[in-house]
Design a protein around this motif. Structure first.
Motif, PDB file in Angstrom:
ATOM      1  N   GLN A 428    -105.302 -42.710 -34.544  1.00  0.00           N
ATOM      2  CA  GLN A 428    -106.873 -41.964 -35.178  1.00  0.00           C
ATOM      3  C   GLN A 428    -107.661 -43.593 -35.651  1.00  0.00           C
ATOM      4  OE1 GLN A 428    -106.847 -39.700 -33.007  1.00  0.00           O
ATOM      5  NE2 GLN A 428    -107.715 -38.857 -34.513  1.00  0.00           N
ATOM      6  N   TRP A 432    -110.913 -42.410 -34.336  1.00  0.00           N
ATOM      7  CA  TRP A 432    -111.354 -40.470 -35.228  1.00  0.00           C
ATOM      8  C   TRP A 432    -112.927 -40.684 -34.841  1.00  0.00           C
ATOM      9  CZ3 TRP A 432    -114.136 -41.588 -39.586  1.00  0.00           C
ATOM     10  CH2 TRP A 432    -114.859 -40.631 -40.649  1.00  0.00           C
ATOM     11  N   GLU A 435    -114.494 -40.038 -31.654  1.00  0.00           N
ATOM     12  CA  GLU A 435    -113.678 -39.084 -31.292  1.00  0.00           C
ATOM     13  C   GLU A 435    -115.004 -37.602 -32.342  1.00  0.00           C
ATOM     14  OE1 GLU A 435    -109.778 -37.971 -32.128  1.00  0.00           O
ATOM     15  OE2 GLU A 435    -109.261 -39.178 -30.072  1.00  0.00           O
ATOM     16  N   THR A 436    -115.161 -38.524 -33.394  1.00  0.00           N
ATOM     17  CA  THR A 436    -116.363 -37.026 -34.520  1.00  0.00           C
ATOM     18  C   THR A 436    -117.347 -37.529 -33.670  1.00  0.00           C
ATOM     19  OG1 THR A 436    -114.493 -37.490 -36.358  1.00  0.00           O
ATOM     20  CG2 THR A 436    -117.080 -37.167 -37.092  1.00  0.00           C
TER      21      THR A 436
END
Length: 441
Positions: A428, A432, A435-436
């Protein structure tokens, strides 16, 4: 002859040709052509034609000359000199402050360029002489410049990640965002190490004298504005792309035009700078295209052989290896190849094999792209034959020996290995941010 043996023969022949000093695209293309003609006769001649058509239809390939031109405009116009002067003034009062400033300079250069070689060249020509003149330990500063240049292919807009995206068929924007957090973590680890070591041993990185630190506030503010330039260029390029207002190619064009405009407004653009930038852009872009063309042909032969599935069966069914063990073995192979190949060559040679295999093993290809970039940079700086070590030797002054360069890089390589382990253990860290951002979009 079994297809598995043919695949092994192709790889061994390729490695042999590369070790004899042949050009990368020539070695890859020759092995692919000989294998295709041997396997399928005159029908094998369709492979280079199909590869050429595929290459010409890759619209995102237009981003490469744009980013390369942007980087050369900014480096040839000497805008990086102002950045280093800014860090010199604002951080010179700290022990090791100029070395920390060099790492920060490399981050900004990476955001303007995307090539690790460019960061190395700027660091060796601007920062190295200044740090040595200020009494910094030669082994410390040599390691700092090599480590800082490693951020060039990780921090966006990374040219190597664009190539990986095209070969692995992954979104470039997500790969760029995936490199941000690992790149900043690695830079932070470098800075903590430098600051801690120079605090414990002040003689390694002495602070500037009171007289040298006595710079008028107006000059400090002017230099601080110079540091905002790469941030403005980066934002002008990335914000429209991430928000979906422009395509990748359009964003790369914005970045190139913004860099050109900045050089003109600063009064740094002239005929010589423009001509050098265009010539270098053409040379490097053509080199990339020849390598990709050869790699596509090589990959087409591999697809025809079914080598990927055969190797997957060998590792998982016959040897019974865990997917993580296979992944680690793949990373170790990058470290070995990195002793005599650059990152682009490694990518195009192993992409036909590794990228599909990683997908079959159930790993995320965005995450694996970041692992690849970190591992190849470690390979670049690993003695005895790391690519960056000899590049640094060519640029360093005579008082810095090859032994000094070897010793200087050891702590930074260990830090990079730790950063690689973190990204492997905690995917992640890389996933992260993309994806965010993209889930919100």
């Amino acid at each position: 002859m079994p297809y598995e043996l043919i695949a092994l023969l192709m790889f061994s022949s390729l490695m042999l040709m590369l070790m004899t000093g042949q050009r990368v695209f020539g070695a890859i293309g020759a092995v692919a052509a000989i294998a295709a003609l041997s396997l399928w006769g005159t029908g094998g001649s369709d492979i280079p034609y199909a590869a050429t058509m595929k290459l010409m239809k890759w619209y995102p390939l237009l981003t490469l000359p744009m980013f390369i031109f942007m980087g050369y405009v900014l480096s040839e116009s000497k805008l990086a000199d102002d950045l280093y002067r800014m860090f010199h003034v604002w951080m010179g009062s700290l022990n090791g402050g100029l070395a920390v400033g060099t790492i920060l300079l490399m981050i900004l250069v990476s955001a303007m360029n995307g090539l690790s070689v460019a960061g190395m060249a700027i660091g060796a020509t601007i920062a190295l002489p200044e740090l040595l003149r200020r009494g910094y330990d030669k082994r410390m500063v040599t390691g700092v410049i090599q480590a800082g240049s490693s951020l060039g292919i990780l921090v966006p807009p990374s040219v190597v990640l664009v190539l990986y995206a095209m070969i692995a068929r992954q979104p470039v924007g997500q790969l760029w965002l995936a490199g941000v957090v690992p790149g900043l973590i690695m830079a932070a680890m470098f800075i903590v190490y430098i600051a801690t070591r120079c605090r414990l041993h002040p003689e390694l990185g002495p602070a500037l004298s009171e007289e040298e630190r006595n710079v008028p506030l107006a000059e400090k503010i002017r230099l601080l504005r110079a540091g905002a330039l790469p941030i403005i260029i980066f934002a002008a390029m990335m914000v429209p792309f991430i928000n979906g207002w422009t395509s990748l190619v359009e964003s790369s064009a914005i970045g190139a035009l913004t860099a050109l405009l900045a050089a003109v407004l600063k009064g740094r653009m002239n005929r010589q700078v423009f001509e050098t930038s265009v010539r270098q852009t053409l040379a490097i872009s053509c080199m990339f295209m020849w390598i990709i063309l050869a790699a596509l042909g090589f990959g087409a032969v591999f697809d025809g052989l079914g080598a990927v599935r055969a190797i997957e069966a060998l590792f998982t069914d016959q040897l019974g290896l865990n997917p993580w063990v296979i992944l680690i073995l793949m990373q170790l192979s990058f470290l070995i190849m990195g002793t005599f190949l650059d990152d682009t060559a490694m990518l195009v040679i192993v992409a036909p094999l590794y990228v599909p295999l990683v997908g079959m093993l159930g790993f995320d290809l965005i995450w694996y792209g970041i692992l690849y970039t970190i591992t190849t940079q470690i390979a670049y700086m690993t003695p005895p034959f790391g690519y960056n070590l000899f590049l640094m030797r060519a640029m360093a002054p005579p008082e810095i020996s090859l032994r000094d360069i070897y010793i200087s890089i050891i702590p930074f390589v260990l830090i990079m290995v730790a950063a690689l382990a973190l990204v492997m253990l905690f995917p992640q860290l890389a996933l992260w941010l993309p994806e965010t951002v993209y889930n919100k979009g």
